[in-house]
Design a protein around this motif. Structure first.
Motif, PDB file in Angstrom:
ATOM      1  N   THR A 114       3.403  35.701  12.696  1.00  0.00           N
ATOM      2  CA  THR A 114       4.409  35.081  11.827  1.00  0.00           C
ATOM      3  C   THR A 114       4.928  36.023  10.746  1.00  0.00           C
ATOM      4  O   THR A 114       6.138  36.105  10.534  1.00  0.00           O
ATOM      5  N   VAL A 126       2.071  24.735  11.269  1.00  0.00           N
ATOM      6  CA  VAL A 126       2.901  25.785  11.860  1.00  0.00           C
ATOM      7  C   VAL A 126       4.156  25.188  12.495  1.00  0.00           C
ATOM      8  O   VAL A 126       5.263  25.712  12.320  1.00  0.00           O
ATOM      9  N   VAL A 146      -3.683  22.993  11.201  1.00  0.00           N
ATOM     10  CA  VAL A 146      -2.971  24.271  11.243  1.00  0.00           C
ATOM     11  C   VAL A 146      -1.819  24.206  12.241  1.00  0.00           C
ATOM     12  O   VAL A 146      -0.708  24.681  11.965  1.00  0.00           O
ATOM     13  N   LEU A 190      -3.240  29.730  18.451  1.00  0.00           N
ATOM     14  CA  LEU A 190      -2.916  29.803  17.026  1.00  0.00           C
ATOM     15  C   LEU A 190      -3.220  31.139  16.345  1.00  0.00           C
ATOM     16  O   LEU A 190      -2.400  31.610  15.547  1.00  0.00           O
ATOM     17  N   VAL A 192      -0.337  32.930  14.181  1.00  0.00           N
ATOM     18  CA  VAL A 192      -0.420  33.072  12.735  1.00  0.00           C
ATOM     19  C   VAL A 192      -0.292  34.536  12.326  1.00  0.00           C
ATOM     20  O   VAL A 192       0.371  34.880  11.347  1.00  0.00           O
TER      21      VAL A 192
END
Length: 251
Positions: free
Chosen positions: A227, A8, A4, A220, A224
């Protein structure tokens, strides 16, 4: 979690190359597209709604790199400190030219700002060229590789300008682009930048330099979740200004 993080990082880095590369390349080829002050202002208007949003992708890339790949960030800054300094200076000079161009109504002032836009754009493109070339093939091919990468940025700028401009500047783009066509040319240059970015990423092997899992677990999830919030206003800007430029704006 590691996958991940790499995904990203790649998403933001490739997004910057394609989106940020459009305004960098357009700034590089400004003298080829415009013959007078009004035409130059028209070309600047083509990138005016987007360049700040495009730079967010680079800021996000640096943020992800610093948080999720600190060892890689440290190695890159140590190895390429000088090119990054030139890149940063070029970035500031270019943005200064864009911001200040319309603030004073004078020929010399606008000419100076146009020079700053072109010189700053070339400095950014060549700096990336030096860095990418050294990562891929080593410093021996530095000057040639830097020019090749800069040429790719310039071609991408021409392609972007071809779908944004009208009138004589657009006609000049079409003559420079040849028979490829505006849409296919933009797709081709975008693909070229994506492929370049992927090769650089594979060479750097960020998966082997990822931060520990505790750091990723902290970093993260909010990234996420944030985003879409980052992408939504940019999507709105691109949709709002999707039409061709027919008259100069305030820049």
């Amino acid at each position: 979690m590691d996958i991940v993080a790499v995904a990203v990082l790649g998403f933001f880095a490739l997004g910057y190359l394609v989106l940020g590369g459009s305004d960098i390349g357009t700034g590089m080829v400004l003298p080829l597209l415009a013959r007078d002050s009004r035409e130059r202002r028209l070309v600047v208007t083509a990138i005016a709604p987007f360049f700040l949003g495009n730079e967010v992708w680079l800021v996000a890339t640096v943020g992800v790199l610093a948080g999720a790949f600190p060892a890689l960030e440290s190695a890159l800054l140590h190895e390429y400190f000088a090119p990054f300094v030139v890149l940063l200076v070029g970035w500031v000079v270019r943005d200064t030219g864009l911001w200040l161009r319309g603030r004073v109504d004078g020929h010399r002032w606008r000419a100076s700002c146009d020079t700053a836009i072109v010189a700053g754009s070339w400095a950014v493109a060549l700096s990336w060229g030096v860095i990418f070339t050294d990562v891929l093939v080593g410093s021996s091919a530095g000057p040639i590789g830097a020019l090749v990468v800069a040429a790719l940025f310039g071609a991408h700028g021409l392609a972007f300008a071809s779908v944004r401009l009208t009138g004589p500047p657009r006609d000049r783009v079409r003559r420079l682009a040849g028979p490829v066509g505006e849409g296919p040319l933009l797709a081709l240059t975008s693909a070229g930048l994506v492929v370049l970015g992927l090769f650089v990423g594979l060479r750097l092997a960020p998966a082997s330099l990822v931060a520990d899992h505790a750091t990723l677990a902290f970093l993260l999830p909010p990234l996420v979740l944030a985003t879409p919030v980052l992408l939504a206003p940019q999507a709105w800007v691109w949709w709002t200004f999707r039409h061709r430029v027919v008259k100069p704006a305030y820049l």
